[in-house]
Design a protein around this motif. Structure first.
Motif, PDB file in Angstrom:
ATOM      1  N   ARG A 202      -0.754  14.497  -1.644  1.00 45.36           N
ATOM      2  CA  ARG A 202      -1.774  13.585  -2.167  1.00 45.36           C
ATOM      3  C   ARG A 202      -1.481  12.135  -1.803  1.00 45.36           C
ATOM      4  O   ARG A 202      -2.384  11.378  -1.451  1.00 45.36           O
ATOM      5  CB  ARG A 202      -1.887  13.735  -3.692  1.00 45.36           C
ATOM      6  N   ALA A 203      -0.204  11.757  -1.855  1.00 45.22           N
ATOM      7  CA  ALA A 203       0.169  10.369  -1.549  1.00 45.22           C
ATOM      8  C   ALA A 203      -0.210  10.008  -0.107  1.00 45.22           C
ATOM      9  O   ALA A 203      -0.721   8.922   0.160  1.00 45.22           O
ATOM     10  CB  ALA A 203       1.664  10.172  -1.773  1.00 45.22           C
TER      11      ALA A 203
ATOM     12  N   ASP B 224       0.822  -1.215   0.000  1.00 46.24           N
ATOM     13  CA  ASP B 224       0.000   0.000   0.000  1.00 46.24           C
ATOM     14  C   ASP B 224       0.856   1.265   0.000  1.00 46.24           C
ATOM     15  O   ASP B 224       0.452   2.298  -0.529  1.00 46.24           O
ATOM     16  CB  ASP B 224      -0.928   0.020   1.217  1.00 46.24           C
TER      17      ASP B 224
ATOM     18  N   MET C 205       0.912   6.056  -7.280  1.00 46.79           N
ATOM     19  CA  MET C 205      -0.324   6.742  -7.654  1.00 46.79           C
ATOM     20  C   MET C 205      -0.074   8.215  -7.996  1.00 46.79           C
ATOM     21  O   MET C 205      -0.722   8.788  -8.862  1.00 46.79           O
ATOM     22  CB  MET C 205      -1.296   6.653  -6.480  1.00 46.79           C
TER      23      MET C 205
ATOM     24  N   ARG D  38       2.053   1.572  -3.470  1.00 43.93           N
ATOM     25  CA  ARG D  38       0.936   1.991  -4.317  1.00 43.93           C
ATOM     26  C   ARG D  38       0.647   3.495  -4.148  1.00 43.93           C
ATOM     27  O   ARG D  38       0.386   4.202  -5.124  1.00 43.93           O
ATOM     28  CB  ARG D  38      -0.305   1.158  -3.954  1.00 43.93           C
ATOM     29  N   SER D  39       0.702   3.976  -2.923  1.00 48.83           N
ATOM     30  CA  SER D  39       0.454   5.408  -2.666  1.00 48.83           C
ATOM     31  C   SER D  39       1.479   6.277  -3.385  1.00 48.83           C
ATOM     32  O   SER D  39       1.152   7.350  -3.899  1.00 48.83           O
ATOM     33  CB  SER D  39       0.534   5.711  -1.165  1.00 48.83           C
TER      34      SER D  39
ATOM     35  N   SER E 137      -2.514  11.360   1.667  1.00 49.22           N
ATOM     36  CA  SER E 137      -3.972  11.404   1.869  1.00 49.22           C
ATOM     37  C   SER E 137      -4.583  10.006   1.792  1.00 49.22           C
ATOM     38  O   SER E 137      -5.565   9.717   2.460  1.00 49.22           O
ATOM     39  CB  SER E 137      -4.630  12.288   0.811  1.00 49.22           C
ATOM     40  N   SER E 138      -3.970   9.130   0.979  1.00 46.97           N
ATOM     41  CA  SER E 138      -4.561   7.805   0.803  1.00 46.97           C
ATOM     42  C   SER E 138      -4.419   6.948   2.060  1.00 46.97           C
ATOM     43  O   SER E 138      -5.256   6.105   2.331  1.00 46.97           O
ATOM     44  CB  SER E 138      -3.919   7.097  -0.398  1.00 46.97           C
ATOM     45  N   GLY E 139      -3.361   7.161   2.835  1.00 47.28           N
ATOM     46  CA  GLY E 139      -3.168   6.320   4.011  1.00 47.28           C
ATOM     47  C   GLY E 139      -3.463   7.033   5.308  1.00 47.28           C
ATOM     48  O   GLY E 139      -3.808   6.416   6.314  1.00 47.28           O
TER      49      GLY E 139
ATOM     50  N   GLN F 291      -4.277  11.280   5.933  1.00 44.20           N
ATOM     51  CA  GLN F 291      -5.251  12.365   5.806  1.00 44.20           C
ATOM     52  C   GLN F 291      -4.600  13.439   4.968  1.00 44.20           C
ATOM     53  O   GLN F 291      -3.422  13.340   4.658  1.00 44.20           O
ATOM     54  CB  GLN F 291      -5.582  12.935   7.186  1.00 44.20           C
ATOM     55  N   ARG F 292      -5.336  14.462   4.625  1.00 39.28           N
ATOM     56  CA  ARG F 292      -4.730  15.575   3.903  1.00 39.28           C
ATOM     57  C   ARG F 292      -4.031  16.479   4.910  1.00 39.28           C
ATOM     58  O   ARG F 292      -4.675  17.159   5.702  1.00 39.28           O
ATOM     59  CB  ARG F 292      -5.818  16.351   3.147  1.00 39.28           C
TER      60      ARG F 292
END
Lengths: 221, 221
Positions: free
Chosen positions: A76-77, A53, A60, A56-57, A79-81, A83-84
């Motif tokens: 952005r990366a 993961d 992405m 992947r982040s 944010s996926s795991g 938060q922003r």
């Protein structure tokens, strides 16, 4: 005055969680899922054992497959795991984790280290956010920093927390983003100081040049 | 290593302009216009002799007539006489000029001082922006800071300027906003250091507590 609590060395990374999964960072989604990753993605620079993961982040957001990401891509990366995060925190993370030779980008190795470090901060945050409100107050911040070895003086705690005072007169509370920022500042500056005070006397001799060069990088954010 | 050039005391405010109007700050529009102002506006807290345009800029944003303005009001107030500064510079200005007792606001006296200080920075900027491009490079920044008494080491100049490097590989140039930010950082930190090095030896003994408390306020921006 000692600036570290007795039970920890300041050079130690944030202590692993004493509860929950037993891992030093939170379990990402699909942790126990398929584990095909690594060099097959063309990202052989990730340390072996990096969770898919995390890779992947990174992939992405690394649209041009350069193997490096900049600050808005990092935002952005993560944010996926997580938060922003605010750009302020992102910039501090970039500065602390980037390879000194790559001026404004981070690669797979640094990204993996950064991700894992954030996991440690999240574990600590959750431990001290006792009512699960998603926020901690100044005393909880003090206790959280103390738990990982930083005994910050009351005056320092006060200036630190005042950064988040919105002037409404309400008690200042920190969300995870601000907590990470505070933690990075205290850890980063303390380690800088410690380099100049290797015998833990609590006092350091600094030249003007050293003083300025130590601090200015922290003003990036 | 000496951290001040010989010709100036570090405690001195930026040197007055040696050219142009002869005033230590640029002449605002209508400087020689009508001069009815002061207590008739209900702003008797302005120092006597404050230019009416300065008072007007303050009044324009202090909508509730509280006599105090916050950071976004300050940003708007300065726009009328200077330009729209980044929030980062605004926060640094707030921190350096606000009354320590009013946590996040500034009043007429502080506003007048801040306005005049910005005028001094603008005069310096214009003097070193030799081609009138609205930008100065790192060597011009060094010369500008030197002219007002701050001889910053090359390593410090480098970290300072790297904050504005956009990673494009182009030579870094500072607009007035960034110049003011740099100037405030160098001036502010140098003065903090000087307090601990009153005999100008170039070296200071700092406790951890002092070190942290000196620096964290500069991280507000």
């Amino acid at each position: 005055m000692a600036y570290h609590s007795r039970s920890h060395k300041a050079s130690a990374p944030p202590a692993p969680a004493q509860h929950g999964s037993g891992l030093p960072y939170p379990v990402p989604p699909n942790y126990y899922g398929p584990t095909s990753y690594g060099s097959s993605h063309g990202y052989s620079d990730f340390p072996s054992g990096t969770h898919p993961d995390v890779i992947r982040s990174f992939q992405m957001v690394d649209m041009d497959r350069s193997g490096f990401i900049d600050e808005s891509e990092l935002q952005r990366a993560l944010s996926s795991g997580y938060q922003r995060f605010s750009l302020r925190t992102i910039r501090l993370l970039m500065f602390l984790f980037k390879n000194p030779n790559d001026s404004l980008k981070i690669g797979p190795k640094e990204f993996a280290a950064l991700w894992s470090c954030l996991g440690q901060w999240r574990t600590i945050f959750e431990r001290f956010d006792r009512d699960r409100s998603g926020k901690i107050d100044s005393m909880e911040l003090r206790d959280a920093l103390y738990s990982i070895g930083y005994a910050i003086p009351p005056s320092v705690l006060q200036v630190l927390i005042s950064r988040y005072d919105d002037g409404s007169g309400r008690r200042v509370e920190l969300n995870f983003d601000s907590f990470v920022e505070c933690g990075l500042i205290v850890k980063g500056l303390t380690e800088k100081f410690k380099e100049k005070d290797p015998r833990y006397t609590g006092t350091a001799m600094l030249t003007y040049d050293t003083f300025m060069s130590m601090i200015i990088p922290f003003l990036v954010s």
